[in-house]
Structure formats: structure tokens, C-alpha cells
Design a protein around this motif. Structure first.
Motif, PDB file in Angstrom:
ATOM      1  N   PRO A  83      34.079 113.622  48.268  1.00  0.00           N
ATOM      2  CA  PRO A  83      35.008 113.728  49.401  1.00  0.00           C
ATOM      3  C   PRO A  83      36.435 114.057  48.988  1.00  0.00           C
ATOM      4  O   PRO A  83      37.207 114.556  49.801  1.00  0.00           O
ATOM      5  CB  PRO A  83      34.921 112.361  50.077  1.00  0.00           C
ATOM      6  N   VAL A  84      36.793 113.829  47.744  1.00  0.00           N
ATOM      7  CA  VAL A  84      38.130 114.190  47.268  1.00  0.00           C
ATOM      8  C   VAL A  84      38.200 115.694  46.985  1.00  0.00           C
ATOM      9  O   VAL A  84      39.179 116.357  47.322  1.00  0.00           O
ATOM     10  CB  VAL A  84      38.505 113.377  46.010  1.00  0.00           C
ATOM     11  N   GLU A  85      37.145 116.246  46.406  1.00  0.00           N
ATOM     12  CA  GLU A  85      37.109 117.671  46.066  1.00  0.00           C
ATOM     13  C   GLU A  85      36.734 118.539  47.274  1.00  0.00           C
ATOM     14  O   GLU A  85      37.166 119.685  47.382  1.00  0.00           O
ATOM     15  CB  GLU A  85      36.108 117.908  44.933  1.00  0.00           C
ATOM     16  N   PHE A  86      35.943 118.005  48.188  1.00  0.00           N
ATOM     17  CA  PHE A  86      35.454 118.754  49.348  1.00  0.00           C
ATOM     18  C   PHE A  86      35.672 117.971  50.647  1.00  0.00           C
ATOM     19  O   PHE A  86      34.724 117.681  51.378  1.00  0.00           O
ATOM     20  CB  PHE A  86      33.954 119.051  49.205  1.00  0.00           C
ATOM     21  N   PRO A  87      36.904 117.621  50.996  1.00  0.00           N
ATOM     22  CA  PRO A  87      37.108 116.799  52.200  1.00  0.00           C
ATOM     23  C   PRO A  87      36.696 117.485  53.500  1.00  0.00           C
ATOM     24  O   PRO A  87      36.234 116.818  54.426  1.00  0.00           O
ATOM     25  CB  PRO A  87      38.609 116.501  52.189  1.00  0.00           C
ATOM     26  N   MET A  88      36.844 118.798  53.587  1.00  0.00           N
ATOM     27  CA  MET A  88      36.469 119.500  54.815  1.00  0.00           C
ATOM     28  C   MET A  88      34.942 119.562  54.948  1.00  0.00           C
ATOM     29  O   MET A  88      34.387 119.216  55.984  1.00  0.00           O
ATOM     30  CB  MET A  88      37.046 120.921  54.844  1.00  0.00           C
ATOM     31  N   LEU A  89      34.260 119.991  53.897  1.00  0.00           N
ATOM     32  CA  LEU A  89      32.798 120.089  53.950  1.00  0.00           C
ATOM     33  C   LEU A  89      32.145 118.715  53.990  1.00  0.00           C
ATOM     34  O   LEU A  89      31.064 118.548  54.554  1.00  0.00           O
ATOM     35  CB  LEU A  89      32.276 120.900  52.762  1.00  0.00           C
ATOM     36  N   TRP A  90      32.799 117.729  53.429  1.00  0.00           N
ATOM     37  CA  TRP A  90      32.266 116.373  53.453  1.00  0.00           C
ATOM     38  C   TRP A  90      32.216 115.847  54.883  1.00  0.00           C
ATOM     39  O   TRP A  90      31.426 114.964  55.203  1.00  0.00           O
ATOM     40  CB  TRP A  90      33.118 115.471  52.559  1.00  0.00           C
ATOM     41  N   ALA A  91      33.044 116.425  55.751  1.00  0.00           N
ATOM     42  CA  ALA A  91      33.063 116.013  57.161  1.00  0.00           C
ATOM     43  C   ALA A  91      31.807 116.446  57.909  1.00  0.00           C
ATOM     44  O   ALA A  91      31.523 115.925  58.988  1.00  0.00           O
ATOM     45  CB  ALA A  91      34.296 116.585  57.861  1.00  0.00           C
ATOM     46  N   LEU A  92      31.055 117.396  57.355  1.00  0.00           N
ATOM     47  CA  LEU A  92      29.837 117.849  58.028  1.00  0.00           C
ATOM     48  C   LEU A  92      28.739 116.807  57.914  1.00  0.00           C
ATOM     49  O   LEU A  92      28.540 116.208  56.864  1.00  0.00           O
ATOM     50  CB  LEU A  92      29.343 119.166  57.406  1.00  0.00           C
ATOM     51  N   THR A  93      28.050 116.593  59.013  1.00  0.00           N
ATOM     52  CA  THR A  93      26.881 115.716  59.034  1.00  0.00           C
ATOM     53  C   THR A  93      25.768 116.451  59.774  1.00  0.00           C
ATOM     54  O   THR A  93      26.042 117.337  60.584  1.00  0.00           O
ATOM     55  CB  THR A  93      27.174 114.371  59.742  1.00  0.00           C
ATOM     56  N   PRO A  94      24.512 116.106  59.522  1.00  0.00           N
ATOM     57  CA  PRO A  94      23.429 116.855  60.167  1.00  0.00           C
ATOM     58  C   PRO A  94      23.350 116.636  61.676  1.00  0.00           C
ATOM     59  O   PRO A  94      22.836 117.485  62.384  1.00  0.00           O
ATOM     60  CB  PRO A  94      22.178 116.350  59.462  1.00  0.00           C
ATOM     61  N   TYR A  95      23.855 115.517  62.179  1.00  0.00           N
ATOM     62  CA  TYR A  95      23.678 115.216  63.593  1.00  0.00           C
ATOM     63  C   TYR A  95      24.973 115.194  64.396  1.00  0.00           C
ATOM     64  O   TYR A  95      24.939 115.242  65.610  1.00  0.00           O
ATOM     65  CB  TYR A  95      22.961 113.870  63.747  1.00  0.00           C
ATOM     66  N   GLY A  96      26.106 115.125  63.718  1.00  0.00           N
ATOM     67  CA  GLY A  96      27.382 115.064  64.415  1.00  0.00           C
ATOM     68  C   GLY A  96      28.095 116.403  64.410  1.00  0.00           C
ATOM     69  O   GLY A  96      27.722 117.323  63.700  1.00  0.00           O
TER      70      GLY A  96
END
Length: 94
Positions: A30-43
Motif C-alpha cells: 500500500p505504500v508503493e501502490f496506494p492507488m491500485l491498493w484501493a481496488l477491491t473485487p467487490y467495492g
């Protein structure tokens, strides 16, 4: 997951390819990829004009096994958001 651009509730553009969710997304730092880390399969995840350049930089560093057609389409949508006014990039979960 689908991606699209919304302006005042209207969809200005959308992607045909969806993100193929794998455990690799959950394992992103989440530190290196904070934007992509925000993706979830259901949200849903929404990115504004100021966040889009950060998302594009993360797509440049994305591990190859997490890529696919969705990356090129996400880049195109990011460019539309950057050029427009009051546009947001939405990733819509299942």
C-alpha cells in the motif's frame, strides 16, 4: 471490475476489459501502490483528476502478471479525465 468515467452521474466513456482480480492485487504494497491498493473485487474505487497521475505512475510499475488489456484501457480513461473538467475514473466492483 469495470472502469468508466462519470461526470455529474453521466458516463462519458467506459472500458470493455475488466480487471482480472487475483491475490496479487491484495498483496500489493500500500505504500508503493496506494492507488491500485484501493481496488477491491467487490467495492467501487473513484479517482479524481489529481489522483490520476499517481495511478498512471503505478500502472508503469505494475507487475506484469497483474497486467492485461485493462491497463491500456485504464490509461486511455486516465487521459480523458486529465483533459476534462469534473470527470472521475470509477472502477466498479462486481
Amino acid at each position: 471490475m469495470k472502469a468508466g468515467i462519470g461526470d455529474s452521474g453521466n458516463v462519458a466513456a467506459s472500458a470493455k476489459a475488466g480487471v482480472k482480480w487475483t491475490a496479487g492485487f491484495a498483496d500489493l504494497d500500500p505504500v508503493e501502490f496506494p492507488m491500485l491498493w484501493a481496488l477491491t473485487p467487490y467495492g467501487d474505487a473513484v479517482f479524481n483528476q489529481r489522483q490520476v497521475p499517481l495511478l498512471l505512475a503505478e500502472l508503469d510499475r505494475l507487475p506484469a502478471d497483474l497486467g492485461g488489456d485493462w491497463v491500456a484501457q485504464a490509461r486511455e480513461l486516465c487521459q480523458i479525465v486529465e483533459r476534462g473538467l469534473h470527470l472521475y475514473l470509477w472502477f466498479i466492483g462486481d
